[in-house]
Enzyme design. Structure first.
Site, PDB file in Angstrom:
ATOM      1  N   LYS A   3       9.631 -63.357-111.868  1.00 16.60           N
ATOM      2  CA  LYS A   3      10.454 -62.156-112.003  1.00 16.60           C
ATOM      3  C   LYS A   3      11.161 -61.843-110.702  1.00 16.60           C
ATOM      4  CE  LYS A   3       9.522 -58.950-109.912  1.00 16.60           C
ATOM      5  NZ  LYS A   3       9.078 -57.892-109.011  1.00 16.60           N
ATOM      6  N   THR A   4      12.340 -61.379-110.729  1.00 15.18           N
ATOM      7  CA  THR A   4      13.047 -60.672-109.660  1.00 15.18           C
ATOM      8  C   THR A   4      14.548 -60.727-109.902  1.00 15.18           C
ATOM      9  OG1 THR A   4      13.577 -60.406-107.335  1.00 15.18           O
ATOM     10  CG2 THR A   4      13.015 -62.638-107.946  1.00 15.18           C
ATOM     11  N   ILE A   5      15.167 -59.561-109.787  1.00 16.55           N
ATOM     12  CA  ILE A   5      16.628 -59.507-109.945  1.00 16.55           C
ATOM     13  C   ILE A   5      17.293 -60.309-108.838  1.00 16.55           C
ATOM     14  CG2 ILE A   5      16.670 -57.267-111.112  1.00 16.55           C
ATOM     15  CD1 ILE A   5      17.679 -56.149-108.305  1.00 16.55           C
ATOM     16  N   ASP A   6      16.585 -60.495-107.702  1.00 15.24           N
ATOM     17  CA  ASP A   6      17.189 -61.135-106.529  1.00 15.24           C
ATOM     18  C   ASP A   6      17.592 -62.586-106.772  1.00 15.24           C
ATOM     19  OD1 ASP A   6      16.501 -58.740-105.422  1.00 15.24           O
ATOM     20  OD2 ASP A   6      14.858 -59.512-104.203  1.00 15.24           O
ATOM     21  N   TYR A  37      42.283 -47.051-102.003  1.00 13.28           N
ATOM     22  CA  TYR A  37      40.970 -47.165-101.351  1.00 13.28           C
ATOM     23  C   TYR A  37      40.530 -48.621-101.205  1.00 13.28           C
ATOM     24  CZ  TYR A  37      40.119 -42.220-102.481  1.00 13.28           C
ATOM     25  OH  TYR A  37      40.187 -40.863-102.571  1.00 13.28           O
ATOM     26  N   GLU A  87      22.756 -57.146 -99.474  1.00 15.24           N
ATOM     27  CA  GLU A  87      22.007 -56.153 -98.691  1.00 15.24           C
ATOM     28  C   GLU A  87      21.281 -56.753 -97.490  1.00 15.24           C
ATOM     29  OE1 GLU A  87      18.922 -54.051-100.833  1.00 15.24           O
ATOM     30  OE2 GLU A  87      17.824 -55.877-101.287  1.00 15.24           O
ATOM     31  N   ASP A 136       6.487 -63.381-103.449  1.00 14.16           N
ATOM     32  CA  ASP A 136       5.284 -62.885-102.773  1.00 14.16           C
ATOM     33  C   ASP A 136       4.138 -62.644-103.766  1.00 14.16           C
ATOM     34  OD1 ASP A 136       6.322 -62.883-100.171  1.00 14.16           O
ATOM     35  OD2 ASP A 136       7.315 -60.958-100.494  1.00 14.16           O
ATOM     36  N   MET A 159      22.022 -55.210-104.027  1.00 13.47           N
ATOM     37  CA  MET A 159      20.621 -55.605-103.760  1.00 13.47           C
ATOM     38  C   MET A 159      20.465 -57.119-103.755  1.00 13.47           C
ATOM     39  SD  MET A 159      17.762 -53.300-105.578  1.00 13.47           S
ATOM     40  CE  MET A 159      17.248 -51.764-104.831  1.00 13.47           C
ATOM     41  N   GLY A 160      19.295 -57.554-103.402  1.00 17.27           N
ATOM     42  CA  GLY A 160      19.042 -58.998-103.408  1.00 17.27           C
ATOM     43  C   GLY A 160      18.161 -59.451-102.268  1.00 17.27           C
ATOM     44  N   ARG A 161      17.691 -58.505-101.435  1.00 18.06           N
ATOM     45  CA  ARG A 161      16.900 -58.840-100.237  1.00 18.06           C
ATOM     46  C   ARG A 161      17.649 -59.856 -99.393  1.00 18.06           C
ATOM     47  NH1 ARG A 161      11.893 -56.686-100.236  1.00 18.06           N
ATOM     48  NH2 ARG A 161      10.947 -56.369-102.246  1.00 18.06           N
ATOM     49  N   GLY A 175       9.350 -55.018-107.544  1.00 19.01           N
ATOM     50  CA  GLY A 175      10.520 -54.288-108.050  1.00 19.01           C
ATOM     51  C   GLY A 175      10.759 -54.553-109.531  1.00 19.01           C
ATOM     52  N   ARG A 213      18.303 -52.512-112.187  1.00 15.65           N
ATOM     53  CA  ARG A 213      16.963 -53.105-112.278  1.00 15.65           C
ATOM     54  C   ARG A 213      16.240 -52.782-113.581  1.00 15.65           C
ATOM     55  NH1 ARG A 213      13.628 -52.473-106.806  1.00 15.65           N
ATOM     56  NH2 ARG A 213      13.206 -50.454-107.761  1.00 15.65           N
ATOM     57  N   GLU A 264      20.636 -49.190-110.148  1.00 17.51           N
ATOM     58  CA  GLU A 264      21.416 -49.045-111.390  1.00 17.51           C
ATOM     59  C   GLU A 264      21.168 -50.194-112.368  1.00 17.51           C
ATOM     60  OE1 GLU A 264      22.445 -48.850-108.372  1.00 17.51           O
ATOM     61  OE2 GLU A 264      23.679 -47.075-108.099  1.00 17.51           O
ATOM     62  N   ARG A 315       3.587 -52.222-105.412  1.00 18.82           N
ATOM     63  CA  ARG A 315       3.704 -53.289-104.421  1.00 18.82           C
ATOM     64  C   ARG A 315       2.409 -53.541-103.646  1.00 18.82           C
ATOM     65  NH1 ARG A 315       8.744 -55.242-104.152  1.00 18.82           N
ATOM     66  NH2 ARG A 315      10.527 -53.905-104.543  1.00 18.82           N
TER      67      ARG A 315
HETATM   68  P1  FBP Z   1      11.252 -57.755-105.925  1.00 16.50           P
HETATM   69  O1  FBP Z   1      11.500 -58.771-104.861  1.00 16.50           O
HETATM   70  O2  FBP Z   1       9.905 -57.185-105.887  1.00 16.50           O
HETATM   71  O3  FBP Z   1      11.623 -58.260-107.279  1.00 16.50           O
HETATM   72  O4  FBP Z   1      12.228 -56.525-105.649  1.00 16.50           O
HETATM   73  C1  FBP Z   1      13.589 -56.596-105.719  1.00 16.50           C
HETATM   74  C2  FBP Z   1      14.296 -55.446-105.039  1.00 16.50           C
HETATM   75  O5  FBP Z   1      15.062 -54.764-106.013  1.00 16.50           O
HETATM   76  C3  FBP Z   1      15.160 -55.897-103.871  1.00 16.50           C
HETATM   77  O6  FBP Z   1      16.424 -56.354-104.316  1.00 16.50           O
HETATM   78  C4  FBP Z   1      15.209 -54.663-103.025  1.00 16.50           C
HETATM   79  O7  FBP Z   1      15.465 -54.935-101.659  1.00 16.50           O
HETATM   80  C5  FBP Z   1      13.825 -54.084-103.173  1.00 16.50           C
HETATM   81  O8  FBP Z   1      13.381 -54.505-104.454  1.00 16.50           O
HETATM   82  C6  FBP Z   1      13.789 -52.590-103.089  1.00 16.50           C
HETATM   83  O9  FBP Z   1      12.475 -52.176-103.100  1.00 16.50           O
HETATM   84  P2  FBP Z   1      11.964 -50.755-103.598  1.00 16.50           P
HETATM   85  O10 FBP Z   1      11.971 -50.792-105.083  1.00 16.50           O
HETATM   86  O11 FBP Z   1      10.582 -50.710-103.085  1.00 16.50           O
HETATM   87  O12 FBP Z   1      12.887 -49.724-103.072  1.00 16.50           O
END
Ligand code: FBP
Length: 545
Positions: free
Chosen positions: A198-201, A239, A307, A172, A246-248, A77, A422, A420, A141
């Site tokens: 790397k990863t925003i997560d 509301y 998420e 990974d 996001m964040g896996r 990602g 990444r 929004e 990926r």
């Molecule tokens: P990475 O773990 O590869 O850095 O991806 C982060 C992420 O943005 C997760 O937060 C999210 O669940 C996933 O990628 C979404 O994947 P895709 O871009 O394939 O929709």
């Protein structure tokens, strides 16, 4: 390429480097290392890259460096700052010898296997300095794990005279970088492999890696949006906003955004698991806060939802573990349609898990049973947890209304913030951090290292005081079950419930729930006072306090 005024101004920003990388370096070695767990198995599987020392760069004497060629891959990602890793590596490689070349493999690891690449030049690189996105060469990926992929890779690496490959990725992809490093070392192919975190997560961190790049910018971007929603919500007062982030599996993004914006509710998956909460327990927790705010006339609020939440509800976690094994069976591979896949799953899982499966709304159940990503992860970004929870909260409130214990109004809006943030233009922190990671990778290559991750530490201090070096990837590994088999993988960092960021949140959340004490962080700033422009995340600041 047409550019905005901000892009033009930002292009001239010169990212900062740690002092040690501003001149010639020498590598100082620490003691031999061990993997975080399963030492014997990991050592057996990585005989050539196991046990190497941690490296720290210090000022050294200038030496002559022959020209050398390097390849780079963006994997997984997108995360803000990827372009700066590449420009840092480019500048680092050229500073060692201007005749050295940098090649980029296109659209992720697949570019290496399929021999699709570009050569970087000054003009090309300059177009992308300090910009967000991975569009300079694209990302993908494809999982690098088969011998035929490694062999196909070595052909093009030899053809281009590449002596080292830098793989920018999450846990990974860096696991695969290590497998590749080991394979090329075992075969004596003479190609080094270096990883980059790397990863925003934010889940690729440990004692050596303070944070993964992109986490800072992505969280600041989401927090700006959450702040804007909170101001809207506090203005109209009608509301409840359910916001999935996001964040896996890990809840680092949700937690950081909560620390930045002080919402009424923020769920932390790791806590849900520890407290063994059921889906109904989670819903009741939110509904009680809605009701107690309603009792004070406040029929509005914000709920942050990581998420991966659904994966941490113990009964669903157990179900997912069995689904992963069932979907990894050879017969499952040939199922063509979603219907066939669902029928297969229903007939292969245990009665307990089938009951949980059937109790879920059908869209959520289907999502859990369908395709995994290439690394075997449930695609949690596709599960609409924010809608599921708000639907269930509304239902519970209806019941309470009938019983007479609730008399408020409940109207929900839904948001999912992921894409929004990444590719946002990197904050000063990420611009400097990424450039340093890339530049530092060139020094690891020059020092002849393979199977290392580029690391920059002490990043809560001014950039000049940052510490540069390398950490053996095997040091971060343990054995985990993936796709039905035990595999060596980098251990993912989840939110620690005894860590300072969570403790700070837990100490304040009741007040944030009841009172309306939103914080509106506003947009990322690049120029201005340091306390506005150069701050790291609250998570990192609390961890390093
Ligand atoms: P990475 O773990 O590869 O850095 O991806 C982060 C992420 O943005 C997760 O937060 C999210 O669940 C996933 O990628 C979404 O994947 P895709 O871009 O394939 O929709």
């Amino acid at each position: 390429m047409e550019k905005s005024a901000l892009q033009i101004a930002r292009a001239s920003y010169q990212p900062k480097l740690p002092k040690a990388l501003q001149g010639p370096v020498k590598a100082v070695e620490g003691a031999p290392t061990q993997s975080v767990d399963n030492q014997d198995e990991i050592q057996r599987m990585f005989p050539n890259t196991y046990g190497m020392p941690v490296i720290r760069f210090e000022a050294g004497n200038a030496t002559v460096c022959e020209p050398f060629n390097v390849g780079i891959i963006l994997s997984g990602g997108q995360a803000p700052g990827g372009h700066n890793v590449i420009s840092g590596l480019y500048d680092g490689v050229k500073s060692l010898n201007p005749k050295s070349k940098l090649y980029g493999f296109l659209m992720g690891p697949g570019g290496l296997v399929d021999h699709k690449y570009v050569e970087f030049t000054d003009a090309f690189i300059n177009e992308y300095r300090n910009t967000g996105g991975f569009d300079i060469i694209g990302s993908g990926r494809t999982k690098l794990e088969e011998e035929n992929q490694f062999e196909s890779g070595i052909q093009i690496l030899r053809e281009l005279g590449i002596k080292a490959l830098v793989i920018i990725g999450g846990d990974d992809s860096n696991t695969n970088a290590c497998v590749l490093a080991e394979y090329y070392a075992a075969k004596n192919y003479g190609v080094q492999v270096i990883g980059c975190p790397k990863t925003i997560d934010g889940d690729l961190k440990n004692e050596q890696i303070e944070t993964s790049f992109g986490f800072d910018t992505a969280c600041k971007t989401y927090s700006e949006l959450i702040g804007n929603i909170q101001r809207d919500c506090n203005s109209a007062r009608k509301y409840w906003h359910f916001i999935k982030l996001m964040g896996r599996s890990a809840s680092h993004i949700a937690l950081e955004c909560a620390l930045q914006t002080q919402p009424n509710v923020c769920l932390i998956s790791e806590e849900v698991e520890q407290k063994e909460m059921s889906l109904d327990g989670v819903v009741t927790y939110i509904a009680k806060i809605v009701a107690s705010r309603a009792a004070e006339g406040n029929n509005f609020g914000t709920v942050l939802i990581p998420e991966g939440l659904i994966e941490f509800i113990p009964a669903i976690k157990k179900l997912i573990a069995e689904l992963n094994d069932v979907l990894a069976l050879p017969e499952a591979k040939s199922l063509a349609s979603a219907e066939e896949q669902l029928a297969f799953v229903r007939s292969h899982i245990s009665a307990d898990n089938l009951a949980v499966f059937e109790s879920l709304p059908s869209d959520v159940a289907s999502q859990l049973a369908l395709d995994r990503d290439p690394h075997g992860n449930v695609q949690v970004s596709l599960i609409e947890t924010e809608k599921l929870l708000s639907r269930m909260v509304a239902k519970k409130l209806q019941t309470w209304k009938k019983e007479g214990s609730y008399s408020g109004k409940f109207s929900a809006q839904h948001h999912f913030f992921g894409y929004e943030g990444r590719c946002a233009a990197p904050s000063n922190y990420d611009a400097d951090y990424c450039y340093s990671l890339g530049f530092n990778a060139s020094r690891l290559i020059a020092a002849g290292r393979t199977g290392y991750m580029s690391v920059i530490q002490n990043t809560t201090a001014p950039a000049a005081e940052w510490v540069a070096g390398g950490v053996p990837i095997t040091m971060m590994m343990n054995m985990e079950r993936r796709n039905g088999r035990m595999k060596p993988v980098i251990r993912k960092a989840l939110v620690e419930l005894d860590g300072a960021p969570f403790k700070f949140f837990a100490a304040h959340r009741e007040e944030w729930a009841q009172k309306t004490c939103y914080v509106y962080p506003g947009p990322i700033q690049y120029w201005g006072p340091s306390e506005v422009c150069d701050q790291c995340t609250k998570t990192l600041a609390l961890e390093k306090k």
